[in-house]
Write a protein that holds these residues in place. Structure first.
Motif, PDB file in Angstrom:
ATOM      1  N   ASN A 188       0.918  -1.171   0.050  1.00  0.00           N
ATOM      2  CA  ASN A 188       0.065   0.018   0.099  1.00  0.00           C
ATOM      3  C   ASN A 188       0.974   1.348   0.139  1.00  0.00           C
ATOM      4  N   GLU A 189       1.977   1.255   0.842  1.00  0.00           N
ATOM      5  CA  GLU A 189       2.739   2.404   0.811  1.00  0.00           C
ATOM      6  C   GLU A 189       3.626   2.345  -0.537  1.00  0.00           C
ATOM      7  N   ALA A 190       3.984   1.387  -1.282  1.00  0.00           N
ATOM      8  CA  ALA A 190       4.925   1.566  -2.394  1.00  0.00           C
ATOM      9  C   ALA A 190       3.727   2.250  -3.452  1.00  0.00           C
ATOM     10  N   ALA A 191       2.638   1.791  -3.287  1.00  0.00           N
ATOM     11  CA  ALA A 191       1.357   2.424  -4.427  1.00  0.00           C
ATOM     12  C   ALA A 191       1.217   3.764  -3.909  1.00  0.00           C
ATOM     13  N   GLN A 192       0.961   4.472  -2.830  1.00  0.00           N
ATOM     14  CA  GLN A 192       0.762   5.599  -2.465  1.00  0.00           C
ATOM     15  C   GLN A 192       1.927   6.585  -2.697  1.00  0.00           C
ATOM     16  N   LEU A 193       3.110   5.835  -2.373  1.00  0.00           N
ATOM     17  CA  LEU A 193       4.296   6.976  -2.713  1.00  0.00           C
ATOM     18  C   LEU A 193       4.782   6.821  -4.110  1.00  0.00           C
TER      19      LEU A 193
END
Length: 242
Positions: A188-193
């Protein structure tokens, strides 16, 4: 000692050129064909070398265009530089906007940091920061409900400084405790950032304190290639001297 793999040798040569600047930030790498000829290597070997650099976050691949040196320039956050009566620090980085306002009950870890009973309600203000079109960080600020009820922090609107609001209501920050950790991002972090493969995140956990009690806990996840933290202690006049 086993000989270094050919693709690792190629990756090391290109990595050195990136660090020395002969392959500049944002610059395009030679084509795979040109690299094959330069290093007298097979296409598969060159692709393995490029894959290693991509996984290390040094280059990005753009379909149909080729491979480019990662061009994100880290911003410096002066983590303990005094800011005046509003509090010691607020990042004040450009492009930071409020994305979400929530009321959440404190889990055991958060309750212990805020010194409130587990299950007490907290106000959570989640901020996203953008540098141009690139996401730079996700920041979640947790406030004890009893300290912020009736303040602008309860409203789904941007405020210039959460610490200023706290100070205006009698809870002035006098110190903080920082915990920093590097790790690989969650999906999720990789997608958001919008992180390229191989780029870690910097996780910063800050507990802000008044003279009486903790007044805020801020958890921030930064894209690892977009942030540089700087702490200053003691007499640093020589550091700034020309």
């Amino acid at each position: 000692m086993r000989a270094e793999s050919r693709y690792r040798q190629i990756a090391r040569a290109l990595r050195r050129e990136i660090r020395e600047g002969s392959l500049p930030l944002g610059g395009q790498l030679p084509s795979e064909k040109q690299l094959e000829e330069r290093f007298s290597a097979s296409r598969n070997t060159v692709r393995l070398a490029l894959g290693m650099l991509r996984n290390q976050g040094l280059i990005i691949s753009r379909p149909g265009r080729g491979h480019f040196v990662q061009d994100v320039v880290p911003e410096t956050f002066h983590a303990n530089r005094p800011k005046g009566v509003d509090g010691f620090t607020e990042s004040n980085m450009a492009g930071q906007t409020l994305e979400e306002l929530q009321l959440l009950s404190a889990n055991a870890d958060l309750a212990s940091r805020l010194r409130v009973p587990e299950g007490d309600m907290t106000v959570v203000r989640r901020m996203y920061r953008f540098s141009g079109e690139i996401s730079g960080s996700i920041s979640s600020a947790f406030y004890p409900m009893d300290l912020v009820q009736g303040t602008p922090l309860m409203l789904p609107e941007d405020v210039e400084s959460g610490l200023s609001v706290m100070a205006e209501h009698g809870h002035r920050q006098v110190g903080f405790v920082d915990e920093l950790e590097t790790r690989m991002p969650s999906p999720n972090e990789a997608a958001q950032l919008e992180l390229p493969p191989g780029v870690p995140v910097l996780w910063v956990h800050r507990t802000d304190l008044s003279e009486e009690r903790p007044i805020r806990v801020v958890e921030t996840v930064y894209a690892g290639h977009s942030i540089r933290y700087q702490y200053e202690h003691g007499d640093i006049g020589a550091y700034h001297r020309d």
